[in-house]
Scaffold this motif. Structure first.
Motif, PDB file in Angstrom:
ATOM      1  N   GLY A  51       0.803  -1.208   0.000  1.00  0.00           N
ATOM      2  CA  GLY A  51       0.000   0.000   0.000  1.00  0.00           C
ATOM      3  C   GLY A  51       0.838   1.261   0.000  1.00  0.00           C
ATOM      4  O   GLY A  51       0.483   2.271  -0.608  1.00  0.00           O
ATOM      5  N   GLN A  52       1.971   1.204   0.677  1.00  0.00           N
ATOM      6  CA  GLN A  52       2.885   2.356   0.721  1.00  0.00           C
ATOM      7  C   GLN A  52       4.229   2.028   0.092  1.00  0.00           C
ATOM      8  O   GLN A  52       4.793   2.827  -0.643  1.00  0.00           O
ATOM      9  N   ALA A  53       4.750   0.830   0.400  1.00  0.00           N
ATOM     10  CA  ALA A  53       6.027   0.379  -0.151  1.00  0.00           C
ATOM     11  C   ALA A  53       5.852  -1.031  -0.699  1.00  0.00           C
ATOM     12  O   ALA A  53       4.978  -1.772  -0.239  1.00  0.00           O
ATOM     13  N   PRO A  54       6.671  -1.436  -1.661  1.00  0.00           N
ATOM     14  CA  PRO A  54       6.559  -2.804  -2.170  1.00  0.00           C
ATOM     15  C   PRO A  54       6.977  -3.814  -1.117  1.00  0.00           C
ATOM     16  O   PRO A  54       7.939  -3.597  -0.380  1.00  0.00           O
ATOM     17  N   SER A  55       6.252  -4.919  -1.031  1.00  0.00           N
ATOM     18  CA  SER A  55       6.678  -6.022  -0.173  1.00  0.00           C
ATOM     19  C   SER A  55       7.761  -6.798  -0.911  1.00  0.00           C
ATOM     20  O   SER A  55       7.580  -7.174  -2.082  1.00  0.00           O
ATOM     21  N   LEU A  56       8.875  -7.067  -0.241  1.00  0.00           N
ATOM     22  CA  LEU A  56      10.021  -7.675  -0.912  1.00  0.00           C
ATOM     23  C   LEU A  56      10.967  -8.294   0.097  1.00  0.00           C
ATOM     24  O   LEU A  56      10.875  -8.043   1.294  1.00  0.00           O
ATOM     25  N   GLU A  76      16.995  -9.440  -5.338  1.00  0.00           N
ATOM     26  CA  GLU A  76      15.789  -8.915  -4.696  1.00  0.00           C
ATOM     27  C   GLU A  76      14.540  -9.423  -5.408  1.00  0.00           C
ATOM     28  O   GLU A  76      14.470  -9.425  -6.637  1.00  0.00           O
ATOM     29  N   SER A  77      13.567  -9.840  -4.613  1.00  0.00           N
ATOM     30  CA  SER A  77      12.327 -10.403  -5.148  1.00  0.00           C
ATOM     31  C   SER A  77      11.126  -9.701  -4.541  1.00  0.00           C
ATOM     32  O   SER A  77      11.112  -9.368  -3.356  1.00  0.00           O
ATOM     33  N   GLY A  78      10.090  -9.468  -5.351  1.00  0.00           N
ATOM     34  CA  GLY A  78       8.839  -8.899  -4.854  1.00  0.00           C
ATOM     35  C   GLY A  78       7.910  -9.989  -4.343  1.00  0.00           C
ATOM     36  O   GLY A  78       7.913 -11.115  -4.856  1.00  0.00           O
ATOM     37  N   ILE A  79       7.101  -9.663  -3.320  1.00  0.00           N
ATOM     38  CA  ILE A  79       6.189 -10.630  -2.710  1.00  0.00           C
ATOM     39  C   ILE A  79       4.783 -10.044  -2.693  1.00  0.00           C
ATOM     40  O   ILE A  79       4.595  -8.876  -2.347  1.00  0.00           O
ATOM     41  N   ASP A  80       3.801 -10.867  -3.018  1.00  0.00           N
ATOM     42  CA  ASP A  80       2.396 -10.485  -2.897  1.00  0.00           C
ATOM     43  C   ASP A  80       1.869 -11.042  -1.588  1.00  0.00           C
ATOM     44  O   ASP A  80       1.659 -12.252  -1.449  1.00  0.00           O
ATOM     45  N   LEU A  81       1.679 -10.182  -0.590  1.00  0.00           N
ATOM     46  CA  LEU A  81       1.232 -10.647   0.721  1.00  0.00           C
ATOM     47  C   LEU A  81      -0.195 -11.162   0.698  1.00  0.00           C
ATOM     48  O   LEU A  81      -0.599 -11.918   1.587  1.00  0.00           O
ATOM     49  N   SER A  82      -0.977 -10.791  -0.294  1.00  0.00           N
ATOM     50  CA  SER A  82      -2.372 -11.238  -0.344  1.00  0.00           C
ATOM     51  C   SER A  82      -2.507 -12.653  -0.906  1.00  0.00           C
ATOM     52  O   SER A  82      -3.490 -13.342  -0.629  1.00  0.00           O
ATOM     53  N   LEU A  86       4.417 -13.743  -6.586  1.00  0.00           N
ATOM     54  CA  LEU A  86       5.371 -12.701  -6.950  1.00  0.00           C
ATOM     55  C   LEU A  86       4.624 -11.486  -7.472  1.00  0.00           C
ATOM     56  O   LEU A  86       3.635 -11.616  -8.186  1.00  0.00           O
ATOM     57  N   THR A  87       5.090 -10.301  -7.117  1.00  0.00           N
ATOM     58  CA  THR A  87       4.500  -9.072  -7.648  1.00  0.00           C
ATOM     59  C   THR A  87       5.502  -7.930  -7.498  1.00  0.00           C
ATOM     60  O   THR A  87       6.586  -8.106  -6.918  1.00  0.00           O
ATOM     61  N   ASP A  88       5.126  -6.759  -7.998  1.00  0.00           N
ATOM     62  CA  ASP A  88       5.969  -5.556  -7.923  1.00  0.00           C
ATOM     63  C   ASP A  88       7.381  -5.853  -8.423  1.00  0.00           C
ATOM     64  O   ASP A  88       8.383  -5.471  -7.804  1.00  0.00           O
ATOM     65  N   SER A  89       7.452  -6.540  -9.559  1.00  0.00           N
ATOM     66  CA  SER A  89       8.720  -6.920 -10.179  1.00  0.00           C
ATOM     67  C   SER A  89       8.442  -7.180 -11.654  1.00  0.00           C
ATOM     68  O   SER A  89       7.359  -6.877 -12.149  1.00  0.00           O
ATOM     69  N   ASN A  90       9.401  -7.778 -12.359  1.00  0.00           N
ATOM     70  CA  ASN A  90       9.137  -8.148 -13.750  1.00  0.00           C
ATOM     71  C   ASN A  90       8.452  -9.510 -13.852  1.00  0.00           C
ATOM     72  O   ASN A  90       8.259 -10.033 -14.945  1.00  0.00           O
ATOM     73  N   GLY A  91       8.087 -10.076 -12.692  1.00  0.00           N
ATOM     74  CA  GLY A  91       7.370 -11.342 -12.659  1.00  0.00           C
ATOM     75  C   GLY A  91       8.236 -12.549 -12.411  1.00  0.00           C
ATOM     76  O   GLY A  91       7.730 -13.635 -12.138  1.00  0.00           O
ATOM     77  N   ASN A  92       9.562 -12.395 -12.482  1.00  0.00           N
ATOM     78  CA  ASN A  92      10.474 -13.495 -12.196  1.00  0.00           C
ATOM     79  C   ASN A  92      10.846 -13.514 -10.718  1.00  0.00           C
ATOM     80  O   ASN A  92      10.572 -12.563  -9.983  1.00  0.00           O
ATOM     81  N   PHE A  93      11.481 -14.598 -10.271  1.00  0.00           N
ATOM     82  CA  PHE A  93      11.746 -14.755  -8.843  1.00  0.00           C
ATOM     83  C   PHE A  93      12.598 -13.617  -8.291  1.00  0.00           C
ATOM     84  O   PHE A  93      12.210 -12.951  -7.333  1.00  0.00           O
TER      85      PHE A  93
END
Length: 346
Positions: A51-56, A76-82, A86-93
Motif C-alpha cells: 500500500g505504501q512500499a513494495p513487499s520484498l 531482490e524479489s517482490g512478494i504479494d502478501l495477499s 510474486l509481484t511488484d517486479s518483472n514477474g520473475n523470482f
C-alpha cells in the motif's frame, strides 16, 4: 540481518545481509475500472500488498578486495502478501534486482537486472517518496509498466561525486543474435548537490523485443523518457518538484508536472502531500490531475502504520489510477481513494 562474515586474508572480508519489507493495506476507491469493458464497476474494498512500499525480500553482500575496492551484489524479489505469489517486479523470482559489480574510488560498475538512472532520478525527486498509492509510481507503471525500472541484461556505471556532480549511464543489451536494436535500452542521468539542494536530470530510450520481452510483466515497452526534478530540505521540511515525459512509440506523449512536500512533525510522525498534472501532448483534451496526502506513525524503528487519502480526475481518454496495486487504472471523472495499512522492515 548479517548472515555471515568471513575473513580469509588481511583485505578479504565479506558479509551477506538479508533484508526486506512487508507492507499490506486496506484499499477503498469510489470507482473501479472494469478491464473487460472500460466502464465503472463501482466502489471497492480490497486487501492489497504494497500500500505504501513494495513487499520484498533480498540478499546483498560485499567483499573487501583491498585498496578501497569492493565486490558487491544484490538479489531482490517482490512478494504479494495477499496471495503469497510474486509481484511488484518483472514477474520473475529475483525480478527486482539481480546484479554483481565492483565499487571503489573510480565509481561503481554493475551487471545484471537493475534500476535505470532514469528511474533512480524519479525516485530521488518524487513528491511523496514513491509511495505505491498517490504518487509517481502508479503514473509510471500505468504508462510503460516496469520498463526502465527492472532492466534485464543491463550494464551500468556511476561516477564518484566530484564538486557536487555525479553521473550515471546504463546500457541494456537486447540479447537477440543478429539484431542489436531488439530490446536495446539505454539511460543516463546527471545529479548535482549543493548543501540541502539537489537537482537531477535523466533520460531513457528503449526498444521492444529482445530476450527480456519474455518476462511475465512487460519490461521492454518501446518509449523515450525525460525528466528533471529538484528537492530542497529546510530543517524537517522537504520540498520537491519535477517534470516527466513518457513518449510511447505510436501512442501517447504524456507530460507530467508534479510537486509536493514532506514534513517530519515528530521523530515518530511524518506527513506528506503531492499533486500531479498529466497532459497528452498529442491531444491535450486528454488530461488528469491527481492529489494525495498521507500520515505515517512509526511504532518502532522497523514498524509503522499509515493512512493515505487520494483524489484523481480524468478527462477525455486519460485513465490515471490511484494505486499501483488494486487501482492502477482509473475511469473518467472523479475518483476518491483511501489506503490504510502497516509496514515492517527487516
Amino acid at each position: 540481518m548479517v548472515l555471515g562474515n568471513v575473513g580469509t586474508a588481511a583485505h578479504a572480508q565479506s558479509s551477506v545481509t538479508l533484508y526486506g519489507i512487508v507492507d499490506s493495506a486496506i484499499l477503498y476507491t469510489s470507482k473501479t475500472l472494469d478491464l473487460a469493458n472500460g466502464q465503472n464497476a463501482g466502489h471497492q474494498f480490497s486487501l492489497i500488498t504494497g500500500g505504501q512500499a513494495p513487499s520484498l525480500f533480498g540478499l546483498k553482500g560485499e567483499e573487501d578486495l583491498g585498496g578501497g575496492m569492493k565486490a558487491i551484489f544484490e538479489l531482490e524479489s517482490g512478494i504479494d502478501l495477499s496471495t503469497g505469489g510474486l509481484t511488484d517486479s518483472n514477474g520473475n523470482f529475483f525480478g527486482r534486482q539481480a546484479w554483481v559489480g565492483l565499487t571503489g574510488s573510480f565509481g561503481t560498475a554493475k551487471a545484471g537486472v537493475q534500476y535505470s538512472p532514469f528511474v533512480l532520478s524519479l525516485i530521488a525527486t518524487d513528491p511523496r517518496s514513491v509511495s505505491y498509492f498517490g504518487s509517481g509510481v502508479p503514473l509510471y507503471i500505468s504508462n510503460v509498466f516496469v520498463t526502465g525500472i527492472f532492466n534485464s541484461n543491463a550494464i551500468s556505471y556511476t561516477s564518484p561525486t566530484i564538486a557536487g556532480l555525479q553521473g550515471s549511464a546504463m546500457l541494456a543489451l537486447g540479447g537477440t543474435a543478429g539484431d542489436f536494436q531488439a530490446g536495446r535500452q539505454y539511460s543516463a542521468s546527471l545529479n548535482y548537490t549543493l548543501g540541502q539542494f539537489k537537482i537531477s536530470a535523466a533520460m531513457y530510450s528503449g526498444n521492444s523485443g529482445g530476450t527480456a520481452a519474455t518476462t511475465p510483466v512487460p519490461s521492454t515497452v518501446a518509449f523515450s523518457g525525460r525528466t528533471v526534478g529538484a528537492s530542497y530540505r529546510f530543517g524537517d521540511l522537504t520540498m520537491k518538484a519535477l517534470f516527466v515525459n513518457f513518449k510511447t512509440a505510436g501512442s501517447f506523449d504524456n507530460r507530467i508536472y508534479g510537486g509536493g512536500l514532506n514534513y517530519r512533525v515528530t521523530p515518530a510522525v511524518d506527513i506528506d502531500a503531492g499533486v500531479w498534472y498529466t497532459s497528452d501532448g498529442n491531444d491535450t483534451s486528454n488530461h488528469s490531475i491527481m492529489a494525495a496526502t498521507g500520515l505515517t506513525y512509526s511504532l518502532s524503528k522497523a514498524t509503522a502504520i499509515y493512512g493515505q487519502l487520494g483524489y484523481v480526475y480524468n478527462h477525455g481518454l486519460m485513465n490515471t489510477g490511484l494505486s499501483t496495486n488494486g487501482a492502477l487504472f482509473g475511469v473518467a471523472g472523479s475518483t476518491v481513494g483511501v489506503a490504510a495499512g502497516i509496514r515492517h522492515s527487516f
